[in-house]
Every structure is written in C-alpha cells, then in structure tokens.
Design a protein around this motif. Sequence first.
Motif, mmCIF file in Angstrom:
data_model
loop_
_atom_site.group_PDB
_atom_site.id
_atom_site.type_symbol
_atom_site.label_atom_id
_atom_site.label_comp_id
_atom_site.label_asym_id
_atom_site.label_seq_id
_atom_site.Cartn_x
_atom_site.Cartn_y
_atom_site.Cartn_z
ATOM 1 N N SER A 141 0.834 -1.206 0.000
ATOM 2 C CA SER A 141 0.000 0.000 0.000
ATOM 3 C C SER A 141 0.867 1.253 0.000
ATOM 4 N N GLY A 142 0.282 2.321 -0.520
ATOM 5 C CA GLY A 142 1.007 3.586 -0.556
ATOM 6 C C GLY A 142 1.252 4.157 0.824
ATOM 7 N N VAL A 143 0.278 3.997 1.748
ATOM 8 C CA VAL A 143 0.472 4.545 3.092
ATOM 9 C C VAL A 143 1.583 3.805 3.836
ATOM 10 N N HIS A 144 1.797 2.532 3.526
ATOM 11 C CA HIS A 144 2.918 1.802 4.128
ATOM 12 C C HIS A 144 4.239 2.234 3.505
ATOM 13 N N GLY A 147 5.565 5.569 4.541
ATOM 14 C CA GLY A 147 5.959 5.707 5.930
ATOM 15 C C GLY A 147 4.889 6.266 6.832
ATOM 16 N N MET A 148 3.636 6.347 6.367
ATOM 17 C CA MET A 148 2.559 6.874 7.201
ATOM 18 C C MET A 148 2.141 5.868 8.272
ATOM 19 N N ARG A 153 7.542 -2.169 11.885
ATOM 20 C CA ARG A 153 6.759 -3.216 12.556
ATOM 21 C C ARG A 153 5.924 -3.992 11.546
ATOM 22 N N ASN A 154 5.376 -3.298 10.561
ATOM 23 C CA ASN A 154 4.631 -4.001 9.518
ATOM 24 C C ASN A 154 5.511 -5.032 8.823
ATOM 25 N N SER A 155 6.707 -4.608 8.430
ATOM 26 C CA SER A 155 7.594 -5.475 7.645
ATOM 27 C C SER A 155 8.083 -6.675 8.447
ATOM 28 N N VAL A 156 8.126 -6.531 9.765
ATOM 29 C CA VAL A 156 8.599 -7.635 10.609
ATOM 30 C C VAL A 156 7.432 -8.484 11.108
ATOM 31 N N MET A 157 6.389 -7.814 11.622
ATOM 32 C CA MET A 157 5.329 -8.547 12.296
ATOM 33 C C MET A 157 4.369 -9.239 11.337
ATOM 34 N N LEU A 158 4.038 -8.588 10.215
ATOM 35 C CA LEU A 158 3.050 -9.189 9.318
ATOM 36 C C LEU A 158 3.557 -10.493 8.694
ATOM 37 N N VAL A 281 -5.524 6.914 9.085
ATOM 38 C CA VAL A 281 -4.227 6.398 9.525
ATOM 39 C C VAL A 281 -4.272 6.080 11.014
ATOM 40 N N ARG A 282 -4.951 6.935 11.783
ATOM 41 C CA ARG A 282 -5.086 6.675 13.221
ATOM 42 C C ARG A 282 -5.856 5.370 13.455
ATOM 43 N N SER A 283 -6.911 5.146 12.676
ATOM 44 C CA SER A 283 -7.673 3.905 12.814
ATOM 45 C C SER A 283 -6.828 2.690 12.469
ATOM 46 N N ALA A 284 -5.989 2.842 11.434
ATOM 47 C CA ALA A 284 -5.104 1.731 11.055
ATOM 48 C C ALA A 284 -4.120 1.430 12.170
#
Length: 297
Positions: A141-144, A147-148, A153-158, A281-284
């Motif tokens: 995704s563009g928001v990932h 850097g938004m 953590r996304n790249s490691v945890m997901l 973004v806050r909800s995400a």
Amino acid sequence: MQYVVVDPEVPADVADLFRRHGPLLSRIRAGWTPEPQPVTPKLATRLLQAGGAAAALFLLGVVLLADGGHILMFVTALLIFVAFVGHLAAKEPMETDPEEHDVYRHARWYEGRFLLAEDFDYPAELLRERTRQAVEYVLSSGVHISGMLDGVRNSVMLPAQEWEISRLLAKLSALRGEHRRLVTEGDSPEVVAAMQPLERALAASEAAVVARVEALERYARHVEEAERALRAHEQIEVLRSRLPKYEQLLAETGADALAVPQIDNLAQDAGRLEQALRDSVRSAHEAFRYLDGPAQA
C-alpha cells in the motif's frame, strides 16, 4: 506457480529460491534427489594435457629421426596423439542444473521452515490465501511505502503473522486428515462418543485461527480506507495547486464574484480530506495495536 510459505527467519535469498521452486520442493519432499554433479576436467587442464602430449611427441620424433628413420613409429605415435586430442575436444561436460542442487541442499538444511500447497486441506488453503492477500495488500500500500504507518513493525510482524497462521493451518489440516481416517475406521457408538471431544477441539482451534485471519483482514481494510483517503487527498492537492490559474481567469473575465465561493469550497474539501486521512491512519494504527495483542499473547 505453487505458492510457498517460508519462515521469515530463513535468509531472504533462500526464501526467494524456495518460492521460485515450489514444484521442485514437492518432489524433494517425496524423495527425489538430484543427480551427482560430474567432475569434468577444466579447459586449462585439457590444454596442459594436450600440450604435454605434443611436447612428448615432438621429442620422440626428433629422437627417432636422429636415429635414422623409424618413420612408421613416428606416424603411429602421431595418430595416437591425434586420437587423444580429438577425445579431449569431443568430451563435453554433462548438462546439470546447479540451482536444483542449491534447492535440494537448502531444503534439507531448512526442513520444516517452509510449507507447500499439499500441507493444507481445502478450508485451510482458503484461510491461508486470505492471510496472504491481507498481508500483501498492506505491505504494497502507498500509506505503508510512504511511511505513514509503522513500516518497520509491519515489515517484521506481518510476515511473522502469516507464517504462524500458515503453520497452525498446516497442523490443523494434518489433524483433520487423521481424524477423518479414524472416523471411517471406527463406527461403534463408543468410538463416536470418544471422538466428539476431539472434534470440538478441532473446531475451537479453527475458530481461533479464523479470528486471527479476520484481525489481519480488519487491519487491511483500515489500511485500504487510509489508501483511498490518501489518493483523494493527493488529487485535491493537485487541484489546489492549479487554483491560481483559475482565479486569474475568473478575475480577467469578471466572473470571480460568482465562482470564488465554489473555489473556497474546494479548499474546505481539501481540509476535510486531510482530516479524513489522519483519522484513517489513526484507525489503522489502532487496528495494528489490536493485531499486535494476540501476537504477543
């Protein structure tokens, strides 16, 4: 291409190798082994052999001719030399695929650190695919990428979540397969009664895994909302950058008194979209924290 789930702790180059060779990994697991790689002389070694033979033949010819002839012996030696050089030239190395050997070697070393299509029954495969799609959407995704979100953590945890869910689904598939075989073999009331707790355990385990998959999908949906808000925000910003040209045109044509309020509305829309983007973004982030909870537990 057969999808291969790889433990994220496996080195990236090995993981890529596994993902490119799913069918080969299935054959290796079934007992296939690659042919031994042949040891063939290198070109330099062959040239040295031919050169040594040529030098020996030359010296033999000099000795024989100096002795007064022996042409027949010299011609015989020459034919032997030609046959030897022809043999070296005609001998080609066997065709081998070194990548197959790499896949085989790494598959043995990292046994149990990758999962194949045959590890999942049909219900588990559907859940595994839903997991893959959710993780892939977030990471692309563009928001990932911009850097938004919490990119590290996304790249490691997901990927770790995907591996853990896939591992549990493979284990669940194996137990379900064993349970189905037991059901077909035992049809007495006592066996049926004894199997009921096992069936409840399987159902409860599946429900727990489904809950983890649904948590991932909720996070992906929040990211999707932020993605839509980001695209709309970017488009409005492009329009805002062009406002001076429109204002100048309106002023020159004398129509600014009527159109300026509409243009002001555009600026207000941009502000609302910016707020919507921040809210998305806050909800995400909140969904991510919810996803992080079960992982730590």
